[in-house]
Design an enzyme around this catalytic site. Structure first.
Site, short mmCIF file in Angstrom:
data_model
loop_
_atom_site.label_atom_id
_atom_site.label_comp_id
_atom_site.label_asym_id
_atom_site.label_seq_id
_atom_site.Cartn_x
_atom_site.Cartn_y
_atom_site.Cartn_z
N LYS A 131 0.86 -1.19 0.00
CA LYS A 131 0.00 0.00 0.00
C LYS A 131 0.89 1.22 0.00
CE LYS A 131 -4.42 1.12 0.22
NZ LYS A 131 -5.66 0.46 -0.20
N ASP A 171 -7.13 4.55 -4.27
CA ASP A 171 -7.74 4.43 -2.93
C ASP A 171 -8.30 5.83 -2.66
OD1 ASP A 171 -7.81 2.50 -0.42
OD2 ASP A 171 -7.33 4.46 0.40
P1 NDP Z 1 -12.87 8.16 -2.29
O1 NDP Z 1 -11.76 9.13 -2.17
O2 NDP Z 1 -13.49 7.94 -3.60
O3 NDP Z 1 -14.04 8.55 -1.25
C1 NDP Z 1 -13.80 8.62 0.12
C2 NDP Z 1 -15.07 9.01 0.82
O4 NDP Z 1 -14.90 8.86 2.21
C3 NDP Z 1 -15.43 10.47 0.61
O5 NDP Z 1 -16.81 10.61 0.68
C4 NDP Z 1 -14.75 11.16 1.78
O6 NDP Z 1 -15.32 12.40 2.16
C5 NDP Z 1 -14.96 10.14 2.87
N1 NDP Z 1 -13.87 10.26 3.85
C6 NDP Z 1 -12.54 10.10 3.62
N2 NDP Z 1 -11.84 10.32 4.73
C7 NDP Z 1 -12.73 10.64 5.67
C8 NDP Z 1 -12.62 10.97 7.04
N3 NDP Z 1 -11.42 11.04 7.66
N4 NDP Z 1 -13.78 11.21 7.71
C9 NDP Z 1 -14.98 11.12 7.09
N5 NDP Z 1 -15.13 10.84 5.80
C10 NDP Z 1 -14.02 10.59 5.11
O7 NDP Z 1 -12.30 6.80 -1.68
P2 NDP Z 1 -12.80 5.31 -1.92
O8 NDP Z 1 -14.28 5.29 -2.07
O9 NDP Z 1 -11.95 4.72 -2.97
O10 NDP Z 1 -12.37 4.61 -0.56
C11 NDP Z 1 -13.23 4.54 0.59
C12 NDP Z 1 -12.77 3.41 1.50
O11 NDP Z 1 -12.80 2.17 0.78
C13 NDP Z 1 -11.35 3.54 2.05
O12 NDP Z 1 -11.30 2.96 3.33
C14 NDP Z 1 -10.55 2.66 1.10
O13 NDP Z 1 -9.35 2.20 1.67
C15 NDP Z 1 -11.53 1.53 0.87
N6 NDP Z 1 -11.30 0.72 -0.33
C16 NDP Z 1 -11.29 1.30 -1.57
C17 NDP Z 1 -11.09 0.51 -2.68
C18 NDP Z 1 -11.19 1.07 -4.06
O14 NDP Z 1 -11.21 0.26 -5.00
N7 NDP Z 1 -11.30 2.37 -4.26
C19 NDP Z 1 -10.80 -0.93 -2.57
C20 NDP Z 1 -10.92 -1.45 -1.21
C21 NDP Z 1 -11.14 -0.63 -0.15
P3 NDP Z 1 -14.46 13.76 1.98
O15 NDP Z 1 -14.53 14.07 0.52
O16 NDP Z 1 -15.15 14.76 2.84
O17 NDP Z 1 -13.07 13.46 2.45
#
Ligand code: NDP
Length: 450
Positions: A131, A171
């Site tokens: 990662k 991510d």
């Molecule tokens: P994105 O960047 O597309 O979206 C992240 C979302 O989570 C946004 O709505 C963001 O809001 C919110 N968020 C992020 N950090 C925080 C925080 N500290 N507190 C509250 N809200 C938060 O990311 P992904 O959808 O790709 O990833 C989301 C999760 O899924 C992560 O844990 C990631 O590791 C996991 N994941 C993703 C994969 C992928 O294929 N993309 C695969 C497997 C797991 P804001 O804009 O306000 O920050």
């Protein structure tokens, strides 16, 4: 020499990890959660104790930290920190996403890398775990700034990755736009069109169909499998979803396709509730196209409302999909969900539920799918992208989605059988940890002490 008992061995390993990784709470949480479940596996496999598998598994094979200097739109020099943790390559090249978010530090990258090792093993796709990321915050940056940052980041990362070495993906904060800039710079620096070096690419130049949707779709497929075992399903049920990024969006889409009703989405400022069911077109317009805040959705959608701050887990639903970030669902949230009659929780994000929340949910008989299993569809489809790139072939949407569905069924089956084998049928935390661990441990054992 007599071997220690599994419990004594696990406790020794945990103490060593705690003393060697002080100040890394997320990493220690992830390690504890896995070690807590492994005693029955070590009982069956004393050779893993004898050959120091766990001592090696908790130490990343390589940790790369670097400076990323770039110039912003005002001509000012900015300095960020870059990370890539190559955790374990016993099963294949390191594979795992890059996160760009101000909260990124070594502890966060190591917890994600550690989880990734087990998750990737569960997909049976022959990929190791790693990662990376940076404390760079893409929010509020211009396209040109994001591009310059990605180019600067890749200028160092290029020395450490390759299609047979380490294959990053997206991510939090890293989507198709960033992968495009990263790939462009990789190609420029190496003079090679090595498609398989990054996944999540644009569909016109090597990106796989369904990669964008895969993590979210996969989490819902996994929930559907858990429910099906109990003679139930997603159809007709209310789903509470956190986040509004890549994973959340496609969880919502698949819940709706399966006849459920997803009624919430959130970001770090607040959440929206739309009792009629989320309007996906509007959600994608606001979040993917305009990169606006989720509050904007409620402004434009009659009947929906926005709650600033607050806790999305206060909303009643039979299904819950935490899809934002680590430790977003705590003990109090779990209590609220249980009180409101939640039936299944599937983690779209990595480690979103705290250990206390998981314990409460499991005690209450709620079906609980840990992220390592439930969100494995993303990385599994990345592996399919790598094999399509290697074969210079391209699968269509239906074939790719069917393959994802099959893989998620297999991941579910693997976890369920392991939960039975190790004495707690239906405990998917035990199942995912033990099935993932045995696969990696066996490969490490056969490859000798390295
Ligand atoms: P994105 O960047 O597309 O979206 C992240 C979302 O989570 C946004 O709505 C963001 O809001 C919110 N968020 C992020 N950090 C925080 C925080 N500290 N507190 C509250 N809200 C938060 O990311 P992904 O959808 O790709 O990833 C989301 C999760 O899924 C992560 O844990 C990631 O590791 C996991 N994941 C993703 C994969 C992928 O294929 N993309 C695969 C497997 C797991 P804001 O804009 O306000 O920050």
């Amino acid at each position: 020499m007599s071997l220690p008992t599994p419990e004594a061995h696990l406790s020794t390993v945990l103490h060593a990890v705690e003393s060697r990784n002080q100040g890394e709470p997320e990493f220690l949480q992830a390690v504890r959660e896995v070690l807590d479940t492994l005693a029955p596996v070590l009982e069956e496999h004393p050779e893993y104790i004898e050959t120091g598998i766990l001592e090696r598994l908790v130490e990343p094979e390589r940790q790369i930290l670097f400076r990323v200097s770039w110039v912003d739109d005002n001509g000012k020099v900015q300095v960020n920190r870059g990370y890539r943790v190559q955790f374990n390559a016993a099963l294949g090249p390191y594979k795992g996403g890059l996160r760009f978010h101000p909260s990124v530090n070594l502890s966060v990258v190591k917890f994600l890398g550690f989880e990734q090792v087990f998750k990737n093993a569960l997909t049976s796709q022959r990929i190791g775990g790693g990662k990376g990321g940076s404390d760079f915050d893409p929010a509020g940056k211009s396209d040109a700034e994001v591009m310059r940052f990605c180019q600067a980041y890749m200028t160092e990362l290029v020395h450490h990755i390759g299609e047979h070495t380490d294959v990053p993906a997206g991510d939090i904060g890293v989507g198709a736009r960033e992968i495009g800039y990263l790939f462009g710079q990789y190609r420029r620096l190496t003079h090679r069109y090595e498609s398989g070096v990054l996944t999540g690419k644009g569909k016109g130049w090597g990106g796989a169909e369904v990669r964008t949707e895969a993590t979210g779709y996969g989490a819902v497929f996994f929930a559907e499998e858990m429910l099906a075992r109990a003679g139930e399903g997603v159809a007709g049920r209310r789903a509470v979803v956190s986040g509004s990024g890549n994973v959340a969006t496609y969880v919502i889409e698949k819940v709706q396709q399966l006849g459920g009703r997803a009624i919430t989405a959130s970001d770090s400022s607040g959440y929206i509730v739309d009792e009629a069911g989320i309007d996906l077109e509007l959600l994608k317009q606001v979040k993917e196209t305009e990169r606006a805040r989720i509050s904007e959705y409620a402004e434009r959608r009659p009947g929906a409302h926005y709650v600033a701050g607050g806790n999305v887990w206060d909303v009643r639903g039979e299904l819950a999909f935490p899809c934002a970030t680590q430790n977003e669902l705590d003990e109090a949230s779990a209590r609220e969900l249980i009180k409101n009659g939640v039936r299944a929780v599937a983690e779209g994000a990595n480690m979103p539920a705290t250990p206390e929340a998981i314990e409460l949910l499991q005690e209450a008989g709620v079906l609980f799918a840990p992220g390592k299993a439930a969100n494995a569809g993303g990385v599994a489809t990345s592996a399919l992208e790598m094999s399509q790139n290697a074969a210079r072939s391209r699968w269509d949407f239906d074939k790719s989605e069917n393959r994802l569905h099959e893989i998620m069924r297999d991941v579910h089956e693997l976890c369920y059988s392991a939960s039975e084998r190790y004495g707690k049928p239906g405990d998917y935390v035990l199942g995912a940890n033990s099935a993932g661990f045995v696969t990696v441990a066996q490969a490490m054992l056969e490859q000798g002490v390295i």
